[in-house]
Design a protein around this motif. Structure first.
Motif, mmCIF file in Angstrom:
data_model
loop_
_atom_site.group_PDB
_atom_site.id
_atom_site.type_symbol
_atom_site.label_atom_id
_atom_site.label_comp_id
_atom_site.label_asym_id
_atom_site.label_seq_id
_atom_site.Cartn_x
_atom_site.Cartn_y
_atom_site.Cartn_z
ATOM 1 N N PHE A 1 0.828 -1.198 0.000
ATOM 2 C CA PHE A 1 0.000 0.000 0.000
ATOM 3 C C PHE A 1 0.868 1.256 0.000
ATOM 4 O O PHE A 1 0.510 2.282 -0.577
ATOM 5 C CB PHE A 1 -0.941 0.000 1.210
ATOM 6 C CG PHE A 1 -2.138 -0.876 1.019
ATOM 7 C CD1 PHE A 1 -2.079 -2.222 1.354
ATOM 8 C CD2 PHE A 1 -3.300 -0.374 0.494
ATOM 9 C CE1 PHE A 1 -3.175 -3.045 1.167
ATOM 10 C CE2 PHE A 1 -4.404 -1.188 0.293
ATOM 11 C CZ PHE A 1 -4.340 -2.530 0.629
ATOM 12 N N ASP A 2 2.029 1.176 0.649
ATOM 13 C CA ASP A 2 2.929 2.321 0.702
ATOM 14 C C ASP A 2 3.512 2.625 -0.677
ATOM 15 O O ASP A 2 3.891 3.761 -0.968
ATOM 16 C CB ASP A 2 4.054 2.044 1.699
ATOM 17 C CG ASP A 2 4.750 3.318 2.146
ATOM 18 O OD1 ASP A 2 4.046 4.302 2.448
ATOM 19 O OD2 ASP A 2 5.991 3.346 2.179
ATOM 20 N N LEU A 3 3.591 1.622 -1.531
ATOM 21 C CA LEU A 3 4.111 1.821 -2.882
ATOM 22 C C LEU A 3 3.112 2.571 -3.757
ATOM 23 O O LEU A 3 3.496 3.361 -4.624
ATOM 24 C CB LEU A 3 4.454 0.472 -3.528
ATOM 25 C CG LEU A 3 5.522 -0.367 -2.819
ATOM 26 C CD1 LEU A 3 5.676 -1.710 -3.528
ATOM 27 C CD2 LEU A 3 6.856 0.368 -2.769
ATOM 28 N N PHE A 4 1.832 2.323 -3.551
ATOM 29 C CA PHE A 4 0.797 2.927 -4.390
ATOM 30 C C PHE A 4 0.271 4.246 -3.832
ATOM 31 O O PHE A 4 -0.076 5.146 -4.584
ATOM 32 C CB PHE A 4 -0.370 1.948 -4.574
ATOM 33 C CG PHE A 4 -0.038 0.783 -5.443
ATOM 34 C CD1 PHE A 4 -0.177 0.861 -6.820
ATOM 35 C CD2 PHE A 4 0.423 -0.404 -4.889
ATOM 36 C CE1 PHE A 4 0.128 -0.210 -7.633
ATOM 37 C CE2 PHE A 4 0.728 -1.489 -5.689
ATOM 38 C CZ PHE A 4 0.591 -1.394 -7.069
ATOM 39 N N LEU A 5 0.171 4.342 -2.516
ATOM 40 C CA LEU A 5 -0.338 5.570 -1.900
ATOM 41 C C LEU A 5 0.369 5.774 -0.569
ATOM 42 O O LEU A 5 -0.018 5.206 0.448
ATOM 43 C CB LEU A 5 -1.849 5.493 -1.687
ATOM 44 C CG LEU A 5 -2.476 6.762 -1.103
ATOM 45 C CD1 LEU A 5 -2.362 7.919 -2.092
ATOM 46 C CD2 LEU A 5 -3.941 6.540 -0.750
ATOM 47 N N ARG A 6 1.389 6.595 -0.571
ATOM 48 C CA ARG A 6 2.171 6.848 0.636
ATOM 49 C C ARG A 6 1.392 7.751 1.581
ATOM 50 O O ARG A 6 1.002 8.864 1.226
ATOM 51 C CB ARG A 6 3.503 7.500 0.275
ATOM 52 C CG ARG A 6 4.438 7.711 1.463
ATOM 53 C CD ARG A 6 5.740 8.356 0.991
ATOM 54 N NE ARG A 6 6.696 8.447 2.072
ATOM 55 C CZ ARG A 6 6.761 9.464 2.939
ATOM 56 N NH1 ARG A 6 5.880 10.469 2.833
ATOM 57 N NH2 ARG A 6 7.677 9.489 3.888
ATOM 58 N N ILE A 7 1.148 7.265 2.803
ATOM 59 C CA ILE A 7 0.415 8.029 3.813
ATOM 60 C C ILE A 7 1.314 8.262 5.020
ATOM 61 O O ILE A 7 1.879 7.313 5.578
ATOM 62 C CB ILE A 7 -0.863 7.294 4.254
ATOM 63 C CG1 ILE A 7 -1.824 7.138 3.076
ATOM 64 C CG2 ILE A 7 -1.546 8.045 5.396
ATOM 65 C CD1 ILE A 7 -3.054 6.313 3.392
ATOM 66 N N ARG A 8 1.443 9.521 5.424
ATOM 67 C CA ARG A 8 2.169 9.898 6.624
ATOM 68 C C ARG A 8 1.347 10.989 7.309
ATOM 69 O O ARG A 8 1.468 12.161 7.007
ATOM 70 C CB ARG A 8 3.573 10.415 6.299
ATOM 71 C CG ARG A 8 4.492 9.416 5.633
ATOM 72 C CD ARG A 8 4.861 8.259 6.561
ATOM 73 N NE ARG A 8 5.836 7.364 5.958
ATOM 74 C CZ ARG A 8 5.541 6.333 5.177
ATOM 75 N NH1 ARG A 8 4.260 6.075 4.890
ATOM 76 N NH2 ARG A 8 6.486 5.562 4.675
ATOM 77 N N ASP A 9 0.494 10.592 8.230
ATOM 78 C CA ASP A 9 -0.430 11.528 8.875
ATOM 79 C C ASP A 9 -0.066 11.727 10.342
ATOM 80 O O ASP A 9 0.360 10.788 11.033
ATOM 81 C CB ASP A 9 -1.867 11.012 8.802
ATOM 82 C CG ASP A 9 -2.442 11.116 7.393
ATOM 83 O OD1 ASP A 9 -1.749 11.633 6.510
ATOM 84 O OD2 ASP A 9 -3.587 10.662 7.196
ATOM 85 N N ASN A 10 -0.245 12.950 10.815
ATOM 86 C CA ASN A 10 -0.068 13.269 12.232
ATOM 87 C C ASN A 10 -1.248 14.131 12.680
ATOM 88 O O ASN A 10 -1.442 15.238 12.195
ATOM 89 C CB ASN A 10 1.253 14.015 12.442
ATOM 90 C CG ASN A 10 1.472 14.480 13.881
ATOM 91 O OD1 ASN A 10 2.255 15.379 14.127
ATOM 92 N ND2 ASN A 10 0.782 13.877 14.842
ATOM 93 N N TRP A 11 -2.061 13.559 13.568
ATOM 94 C CA TRP A 11 -3.178 14.285 14.180
ATOM 95 C C TRP A 11 -2.798 14.557 15.634
ATOM 96 O O TRP A 11 -2.278 13.669 16.322
ATOM 97 C CB TRP A 11 -4.445 13.441 14.166
ATOM 98 C CG TRP A 11 -4.877 12.935 12.825
ATOM 99 C CD1 TRP A 11 -4.180 12.114 11.979
ATOM 100 C CD2 TRP A 11 -6.108 13.220 12.176
ATOM 101 N NE1 TRP A 11 -4.901 11.862 10.843
ATOM 102 C CE2 TRP A 11 -6.093 12.518 10.933
ATOM 103 C CE3 TRP A 11 -7.224 13.968 12.517
ATOM 104 C CZ2 TRP A 11 -7.157 12.567 10.040
ATOM 105 C CZ3 TRP A 11 -8.285 14.005 11.634
ATOM 106 C CH2 TRP A 11 -8.248 13.314 10.409
ATOM 107 N N GLY A 12 -3.042 15.774 16.111
ATOM 108 C CA GLY A 12 -2.665 16.075 17.486
ATOM 109 C C GLY A 12 -3.655 16.969 18.185
ATOM 110 O O GLY A 12 -4.464 17.663 17.552
ATOM 111 N N THR A 13 -3.592 16.957 19.518
ATOM 112 C CA THR A 13 -4.468 17.823 20.307
ATOM 113 C C THR A 13 -3.793 18.184 21.619
ATOM 114 O O THR A 13 -2.940 17.443 22.123
ATOM 115 C CB THR A 13 -5.811 17.128 20.593
ATOM 116 O OG1 THR A 13 -6.762 18.084 21.061
ATOM 117 C CG2 THR A 13 -5.669 16.029 21.646
#
Length: 277
Positions: free
Chosen positions: A93-105
């Motif tokens: 999945f990282d090859l087709f759609l790289r996701i690096r998300d950071n949600w914070g509060t």
């Protein structure tokens, strides 16, 4: 490819949905001191870390981690936990759609509401950097969004919100202060959440209790299900189920979503309680 990207995108959005549905609690159960309510909390502490893995069928698709940092922060004159949720795609999945998300509060330690929230999103070519300042006294938020093409911050936008509105991350921790013993099976719980410049109304069904098998062992759990509107991705009104440990810590253990293209699951991998204070 469009379908594949939609599925991949929803892996981390499911994690967000867990947080959204967690905001279900009647406000009148909380005591109030001055202008702010006080929510008793014995479920989570500084230093807590929870790891998750996302599966699509037999394929590992993403990983996520939720962290409460050790230090307290002063935001709007209130003591707050700093909490981060990190999510990333893995494997093919990282090859087709790289996701690096950071949600914070920054979560108010006494009232369990956000004083500030932020998102740093990288999903394929899509980018979003947003900071939301909460003004609960005046029932308003100020949203700061970064313009990546111009490389500058856009003008601040203001939106009205209900008092004690949650953001995506804070709602997850708010859930863990709820006394589920007061709920009846199939009871519908309503809640509001601010996300993507809008206030959302959600309905959650409390399904009861059952044991669930996890990497941490077989654990007695609370089972809830968000009531889904008709859509092209999830298969039915009750297509998502969430299992939460039926104990003092109320740790979300598992999410299972039945989609038209198959089943997606989020499973806990590790849990570290942190410092009890």
């Amino acid at each position: 490819m469009k379908t594949f990207k939609s599925i991949s995108n929803w892996f981390l959005k499911l994690g967000a949905l867990v947080i959204l549905i967690s905001m279900a609690r009647e406000e009148d159960v909380a005591s109030k001191v001055g202008d702010y309510r006080v929510i008793p909390n014995t479920s989570f502490f500084r230093g807590e870390v929870i790891d998750y893995k996302v599966h699509y069928g037999f394929v590992n698709a993403a990983e996520a981690q939720m962290v409460i940092h050790d230090d307290l922060h002063d935001i709007n004159g209130r003591k707050c936990y700093k909490i981060d949720v990190h999510g990333k795609s893995i494997g093919m999945f990282d090859l087709f759609l790289r996701i690096r998300d950071n949600w914070g509060t920054y979560l108010d330690t006494a009232s369990i509401i956000p004083q500030k929230a932020y998102r740093k999103i990288e999903e394929g070519k899509y980018r979003k950097h947003e900071i939301v300042d909460f003004d609960h006294d005046n029932e308003q938020v100020r949203v700061h969004t970064y313009h990546f093409k111009k490389k500058e911050w856009k003008p601040i936008e203001k939106f009205d919100i209900p008092k004690y509105a949650q953001d995506m991350v804070s709602g997850y921790y708010y859930l863990r202060t709820v006394d589920f013993k007061t709920l009846k099976e199939n009871e519908i719980i309503k809640m509001k959440a601010f996300f993507d410049d809008e206030v959302y109304d959600f309905k959650i069904k409390f399904l009861g209790r059952e044991e669930v098998k996890t990497k941490l062992g077989v654990i007695r759990s609370i089972v809830i299900s968000p009531i889904m509107p008709e859509n092209s991705l999830f298969d039915g009104e009750n297509s998502i189920r969430v299992w939460i440990s039926d104990d003092r810590n109320k740790v979300p253990l598992k999410v299972k979503a039945q989609m038209f293209v198959g089943s997606v699951e989020i499973d806990v991998q590790n849990y570290s309680q942190g410092k009890i204070k």
